[in-house]
Design a protein around this motif. Structure first.
Motif, PDB file in Angstrom:
ATOM      1  N   LYS A   1      -0.035  -8.174 -52.740  1.00 20.43           N
ATOM      2  CA  LYS A   1      -1.356  -8.047 -51.374  1.00 20.43           C
ATOM      3  C   LYS A   1      -2.684  -8.572 -51.882  1.00 20.43           C
TER       4      LYS A   1
ATOM      5  N   GLY B   1      -1.149 -11.666 -41.834  1.00 19.08           N
ATOM      6  CA  GLY B   1      -1.717 -10.764 -41.203  1.00 19.08           C
ATOM      7  C   GLY B   1      -1.450 -10.519 -39.577  1.00 19.08           C
TER       8      GLY B   1
ATOM      9  N   VAL C   1      -4.415 -12.628 -45.195  1.00 17.18           N
ATOM     10  CA  VAL C   1      -5.065 -11.419 -45.416  1.00 17.18           C
ATOM     11  C   VAL C   1      -5.162 -11.143 -46.773  1.00 17.18           C
TER      12      VAL C   1
ATOM     13  N   SER D   1      -5.778  -7.776 -49.735  1.00 16.71           N
ATOM     14  CA  SER D   1      -6.116  -6.466 -49.601  1.00 16.71           C
ATOM     15  C   SER D   1      -6.374  -6.091 -51.060  1.00 16.71           C
TER      16      SER D   1
ATOM     17  N   HIS E   1      -9.932  -5.000 -45.190  1.00 14.97           N
ATOM     18  CA  HIS E   1      -8.806  -6.136 -45.662  1.00 14.97           C
ATOM     19  C   HIS E   1      -9.396  -7.387 -45.076  1.00 14.97           C
TER      20      HIS E   1
ATOM     21  N   SER F   1     -13.448   0.119 -43.374  1.00 18.72           N
ATOM     22  CA  SER F   1     -12.255   0.029 -44.443  1.00 18.72           C
ATOM     23  C   SER F   1     -11.246   0.940 -43.511  1.00 18.72           C
TER      24      SER F   1
END
Length: 238
Positions: free
Chosen positions: A115, A121, A131, A133, A140, A204
């Protein structure tokens, strides 16, 4: 007297002879221990440490965690690689159409979570949101990328996406909730997150509590869940 002197002489000879033998035995024993220790040290130096992690092992036991297919014949290629036999193993994601590589999206060491490396995404007709993460306590990061050339159109923190019409809801920094219309190639400012009376979460948490419910030619309807678990739907012009 001569007899006593003779006996004393014999005793001295035997005593010193025994002492020398004892010293000799101790020296040999010490040498054996030293030789044995040196031998063990040498063996350790001769046998190098081996890295048991290989590309084959990683492909089998740690394959890519996410969906890699995009619409219109595009896809993400995930692979482990080494520049040469002495280089560390790394992993990368490439944007491809068929066998043609359009762009390398990211490269990281093989130990990083997938990730972190990146994933899809949102998938649109000509674009997709790529994306990254970095933990549940962080928003993200995304880049809206044009598939045919790998050019980044938008970036920020992804919140939600909508397919028909093609819309992307995102945070620009930590203060602005934005809507991007992919067909019109136009940005809309929706909320000042620092002053908002209906959005009371951290950036977030936006992707968990703020969703696109409906979109028409003139309006977009955003569904927002606040800290009291009340769901509010707000209409914005577009």
């Amino acid at each position: 007297m001569k007899t006593k002197a003779l006996l004393l002489l014999i005793f001295c000879i035997l005593f010193f002879s025994c002492q020398e033998k004892t010293k000799s035995i101790e020296k040999k024993a010490t040498n054996i221990i030293i030789d044995k220790n040196n031998s063990q040290i040498n063996k350790k130096r001769i046998a190098p440490e081996r890295d048991t992690i290989t590309i084959e092992y990683l492909n089998k036991h740690n394959p890519y965690d996410f969906e890699s297919q995009l619409s219109n014949g595009y896809h993400l290629e995930f692979k482990y690689f080494q520049e040469d036999k002495n280089s560390p193993i790394e992993m990368c994601l490439n944007l491809k159409k068929g066998t043609k590589t359009i762009d390398t999206l990211n490269i990281m060491g093989y130990g990083a979570p997938h990730k972190n490396l990146g994933y899809i995404g949102a998938d649109y007709n000509e674009y997709f949101a790529f994306v990254n993460s970095f933990g549940s306590g962080n928003p993200h990061d995304f880049k809206l990328i044009e598939k045919r050339n790998g050019i980044v159109i938008k970036s920020g923190f992804i919140v939600d996406s909508f397919k028909n019409p093609e819309l992307l809801l995102y945070a620009k920094g930590y203060d602005s909730l934005m809507l991007y219309d992919l067909k019109k190639k136009k940005d809309y400012f929706l909320e000042d997150l620092n002053q908002s009376k209906i959005i009371d979460c951290m950036v977030s948490e936006l992707n968990q509590v703020v969703k696109i419910k409906k979109a028409t030619a003139k309006y977009i309807f955003i569904e927002i869940e606040n800290h009291e678990n009340k769901i509010i739907t707000k209409k914005y012009a577009r």
